[in-house]
Design an enzyme around this catalytic site. Structure first.
Site, PDB file in Angstrom:
ATOM      1  N   ARG A   1      -4.570   1.363  -0.631  1.00  0.00           N
ATOM      2  CA  ARG A   1      -4.954   0.191  -0.290  1.00  0.00           C
ATOM      3  C   ARG A   1      -4.440  -0.239  -1.786  1.00  0.00           C
ATOM      4  O   ARG A   1      -5.452  -0.199  -2.802  1.00  0.00           O
ATOM      5  CB  ARG A   1      -6.505   0.239   0.622  1.00  0.00           C
ATOM      6  CG  ARG A   1      -5.915  -1.300   1.169  1.00  0.00           C
ATOM      7  CD  ARG A   1      -7.183  -2.232   1.934  1.00  0.00           C
ATOM      8  NE  ARG A   1      -6.884  -3.446   2.033  1.00  0.00           N
ATOM      9  CZ  ARG A   1      -7.565  -4.138   2.449  1.00  0.00           C
ATOM     10  NH1 ARG A   1      -8.876  -4.249   2.450  1.00  0.00           N
ATOM     11  NH2 ARG A   1      -7.521  -5.759   2.910  1.00  0.00           N
TER      12      ARG A   1
ATOM     13  N   CYS B   1       1.212  -0.947   0.078  1.00  0.00           N
ATOM     14  CA  CYS B   1      -0.227   0.476  -0.420  1.00  0.00           C
ATOM     15  C   CYS B   1       1.304   0.975   0.132  1.00  0.00           C
ATOM     16  O   CYS B   1       1.945   1.433  -0.073  1.00  0.00           O
ATOM     17  CB  CYS B   1      -0.839   0.223   1.367  1.00  0.00           C
ATOM     18  SG  CYS B   1      -2.370  -1.506   1.318  1.00  0.00           S
TER      19      CYS B   1
ATOM     20  N   ASN C   1       1.874  -0.621   5.342  1.00  0.00           N
ATOM     21  CA  ASN C   1       2.037  -0.524   4.152  1.00  0.00           C
ATOM     22  C   ASN C   1       3.369  -2.664   4.116  1.00  0.00           C
ATOM     23  O   ASN C   1       4.117  -2.225   5.158  1.00  0.00           O
ATOM     24  CB  ASN C   1       2.503   0.125   3.284  1.00  0.00           C
ATOM     25  CG  ASN C   1       3.645  -0.401   2.338  1.00  0.00           C
ATOM     26  OD1 ASN C   1       2.526  -1.057   1.456  1.00  0.00           O
ATOM     27  ND2 ASN C   1       4.873   0.277   2.060  1.00  0.00           N
ATOM     28  N   GLY C   2       2.411  -3.106   3.501  1.00  0.00           N
ATOM     29  CA  GLY C   2       3.676  -4.228   3.936  1.00  0.00           C
ATOM     30  C   GLY C   2       2.767  -5.546   3.935  1.00  0.00           C
ATOM     31  O   GLY C   2       1.142  -6.106   4.282  1.00  0.00           O
ATOM     32  N   GLU C   3       3.121  -6.902   4.699  1.00  0.00           N
ATOM     33  CA  GLU C   3       2.648  -8.037   4.471  1.00  0.00           C
ATOM     34  C   GLU C   3       3.759  -8.570   5.883  1.00  0.00           C
ATOM     35  O   GLU C   3       4.412  -8.669   5.693  1.00  0.00           O
ATOM     36  CB  GLU C   3       2.697  -8.776   3.255  1.00  0.00           C
ATOM     37  CG  GLU C   3       2.632  -8.215   1.829  1.00  0.00           C
ATOM     38  CD  GLU C   3       0.640  -7.837   1.838  1.00  0.00           C
ATOM     39  OE1 GLU C   3       0.102  -8.387   2.808  1.00  0.00           O
ATOM     40  OE2 GLU C   3       0.239  -7.211   1.311  1.00  0.00           O
TER      41      GLU C   3
ATOM     42  N   GLY D   1      14.183 -13.362  -6.557  1.00  0.00           N
ATOM     43  CA  GLY D   1      15.663 -14.089  -6.272  1.00  0.00           C
ATOM     44  C   GLY D   1      16.149 -12.966  -6.363  1.00  0.00           C
ATOM     45  O   GLY D   1      17.364 -13.313  -5.346  1.00  0.00           O
TER      46      GLY D   1
ATOM     47  N   ILE E   1      -4.724  -7.954  -1.551  1.00  0.00           N
ATOM     48  CA  ILE E   1      -3.937  -8.539  -1.160  1.00  0.00           C
ATOM     49  C   ILE E   1      -4.452  -9.502   0.128  1.00  0.00           C
ATOM     50  O   ILE E   1      -4.962 -10.495  -0.578  1.00  0.00           O
ATOM     51  CB  ILE E   1      -2.213  -8.926  -0.638  1.00  0.00           C
ATOM     52  CG1 ILE E   1      -1.525  -7.538  -1.726  1.00  0.00           C
ATOM     53  CG2 ILE E   1      -1.936  -9.874  -0.639  1.00  0.00           C
ATOM     54  CD1 ILE E   1      -1.543  -7.640  -3.266  1.00  0.00           C
ATOM     55  N   ILE E   2      -4.638  -9.554   1.651  1.00  0.00           N
ATOM     56  CA  ILE E   2      -5.124  -9.880   2.783  1.00  0.00           C
ATOM     57  C   ILE E   2      -6.228  -9.467   2.719  1.00  0.00           C
ATOM     58  O   ILE E   2      -6.239  -8.565   3.152  1.00  0.00           O
ATOM     59  CB  ILE E   2      -3.701 -10.357   3.805  1.00  0.00           C
ATOM     60  CG1 ILE E   2      -3.023 -11.638   2.819  1.00  0.00           C
ATOM     61  CG2 ILE E   2      -4.102 -11.153   4.907  1.00  0.00           C
ATOM     62  CD1 ILE E   2      -1.625 -11.291   3.930  1.00  0.00           C
TER      63      ILE E   2
END
Length: 622
Positions: free
Chosen positions: A49, A2, A74-76, A360, A52-53
């Protein structure tokens, strides 16, 4: 992921909602799904926003039921489900935002140490009046702030802070030396005067009256294990990486992966395919139409092996001229690498199919993937030769090398560093210290932080790269170019457990008998053929040497030689002209130095002369 923004007034005045909205609207591309605002007296948060979840819930900003704590996140938090099990809290949503809020309500500052994932957030405590800003351990996600006498403003991107900078933005000339040395500006500085970057693994605590304290809450663990069995170490890394990929698959929306055909991205795709039980993975690759740097056949081979749904995009010189101002606006800084354009085109392509991609990124800096790590013995030996003898000889030799041996020139330039830190950093440096003094010597640079890393030279090199090159350049690029397309990027190699495992392993399993990233390649052999594992590292290489003599030559000369250019007003214009002429004549391949100068010029025009209208730069491309 976000976009977040906020303000806290130190004079008790109400947080200005119109300014907060203006800041937050600069972040629409980071969060096109929804917006939200919260104000309480002198404090205000704004949020954009990207769902995602817990897609249908978890609106932000969010507060505890008693109103004491409010968060803008912001984030997961990839371990949020296990965290919830140990939190006695009246949950109303099923997402990670409320889990983070509950963790702070129960554990206070200690909540941060319990988090796994990538995050940048602001938390206000109404009881103490304190504002807390936090950035994840490795700096995967960004957070910037600006403090003046009456308030602090913060945001996910610099552009969202600029409306809060009284008197308008100015160039931080003290950061020019850092940019020319590193192709990016290390935290806490930026190229915008008065705008600071919260360093990775740090939190900023701000009192209601304006008292500021920056704290480090995590650092690379000291020491390495001795007497490590190599086979057991390979098993450990294989297990940790699989767990990291498993954690990164937490999502309520479709995921995919970048696939260059190199060992790191191919290994991530292989593990994803295994964990998904054979369900096809969406993969994305970029090419440049130049056989010297074309990795598309390798990416296709890996795609065929694992049955992915594969997608490709090919870039041309016209992409650079067309996209440069837009991507500079998104980057908030000079575009540090030509490969930024490829990453953006990849993100743009991926966003048509998924909302999250794995990459990666980080493997090279953890496990010794660059050629420079093989040079550690030579770098150590160079340090024993007095600089007064070594530097003139090295410089004379490298000037006589033909353009075709660019790698040898880089190696020699590295040996010319005065101190060990200089030699470590010079591998990625477009300009040596002497060359920077010629260009921008009239501007006093910021005092350079001296970081003391433990262990052997390879470990010290890895730690230094993880401290600056990775967060300030590669991760910043990954975040901005993916968010420009409203796409979330996750790098499993930067899982906390895997990072700490990597730094606990001896250098002998990273660079072994001249083989870089040895231990990762041993893990990869369990999934991939030798033709992928052992091929020469290319990376996102772009044929800029030819393009600067062809399709981009006029652009470079026009922008850099004008009397009103940044090169003419803040630098030694004659030195810039000599560099351009050397490249055009074929005497030398100066692409590595033309690029940062040109990017700096485009950045200056984008933010200070011809600003890109927000309407042209925000939102997800169709």
């Amino acid at each position: 992921m976000c976009g977040i923004a906020g303000i806290m007034q130190f004079d008790g005045a109400p947080a200005p909602l119109p300014l907060l909205r203006e800041m937050t609207e600069c972040l629409v591309h980071r969060g096109p799904d929804a917006d939200g605002y919260w104000t309480a007296g002198p404090v205000g948060f704004g949020h954009r926003r990207l769902s995602i979840i817990d897609v249908g819930s978890s609106a932000q900003p969010m507060s505890t039921p008693d109103g004491r704590l409010s968060i803008c996140f912001n984030g997961e938090i990839l371990n949020y489900q296990s965290l919830r099990e140990d939190l006695a809290y009246p949950f109303h949503t099923g997402g990670d935002t409320e889990t983070l809020l509950a963790a702070h309500r129960i554990h206070g500052l200690g909540a941060t140490e319990r988090l796994a994932g990538q995050f940048a957030y602001a938390l206000h405590d109404a009881a103490s009046g304190e504002l807390l800003l936090v950035r994840d351990r490795m700096g995967i996600l960004p957070l910037y702030f600006h403090i003046d006498g009456t308030r602090i403003a913060f945001a996910s991107e610099i552009k969202a802070l600029l409306p809060a900078v009284r008197g308008g933005a100015e160039i931080d000339t003290a950061s020019l030396d850092d940019f020319l040395a590193l192709r990016s500006v290390p935290a806490p500085h930026t190229l915008f005067a008065g705008v600071q970057k919260l360093p990775a693994g740090h939190r900023l605590r701000v009192t209601a009256a304006g008292g500021v304290r920056m704290e480090r809450y995590w650092s690379i663990p000291a020491g390495t294990r001795s007497n490590v069995d190599h086979a057991e170490a390979v098993d450990e890394v294989a297990t940790a990486l699989e767990r990291a990929v498993q954690s990164a698959l937490v999502s309520d929306v479709p995921l995919g992966a970048y696939l260059s055909g190199g060992v790191d991205s191919s290994l991530i795709v292989a593990i994803m395919s295994k964990l998904r039980g054979g369900a096809p993975v969406e993969t994305f690759a970029a090419g440049f139409g130049d056989p010297r740097f074309n990795e598309l056949p390798y990416a296709r081979a890996v795609s065929e092996q694992f049955g992915t749904r594969h997608h490709e995009v090919v870039l041309a010189p016209s992409d650079f001229a067309d996209l440069w101002p837009k991507l500079t606006w998104h980057r908030d800084a000079p575009v540090s690498e030509p490969s930024d354009f490829a990453v953006y085109r990849l993100a743009e392509l991926a966003r048509q199919h998924v909302k999250v991609v794995l990459s990666g990124e980080g493997s090279d800096e953890l496990f010794g993937g660059y050629s420079k790590y093989r040079m550690a013995p030579m770098l150590a030996l160079a340090g024993r030769v007095p600089a007064a003898l070594r530097v003139p000889v090295v410089n004379a030799v490298q000037r006589r090398l033909p353009p075709s041996v660019a790698r040898a020139r880089i190696a020699l330039r590295t040996l010319s560093g005065i101190t060990e830190e200089d030699r470590i950093r010079t591998w990625f440096a477009p300009f040596t210290g002497a060359e920077r003094r010629e260009l921008v010597g009239r501007w006093e640079p910021h005092p350079r932080e001296t970081r003391r890393h433990d262990g052997d030279l390879i470990r010290r090199m890895l730690a230094e790269d993880c401290a600056s090159w990775l967060p300030d350049n590669l991760l910043e690029r990954g975040d901005r170019m993916s968010m420009a397309a409203s796409l979330e990027l996750r790098p499993p190699f930067l899982d906390q457990h895997l990072v700490e495992l990597a730094f606990g392993l001896p250098s002998s399993v990273k660079v072994r008998r001249g083989v870089t990233k040895w231990i990762v390649k041993q893990v990869a052999r369990r999934y991939l053929p030798d033709s992928i594992v052992d091929r020469r590292k290319v990376g996102f290489r772009v044929p800029m040497d030819d393009w600067f003599r062809g399709g981009l030559q006029d652009m470079a000369w026009d922008l850099l030689t004008g009397r009103d250019s940044l090169a003419a007003t803040l630098m030694d214009r004659a030195a810039v002209l000599r560099l351009l002429e050397r490249h055009r004549s074929g005497i030398a391949n100066e692409e590595a130095r033309i690029w940062p100068l040109l990017s700096l010029e485009v950045w200056h025009r984008t933010f200070f002369r011809d600003p890109v209208p927000a309407a042209e730069s925000t939102g997800r491309p169709s």
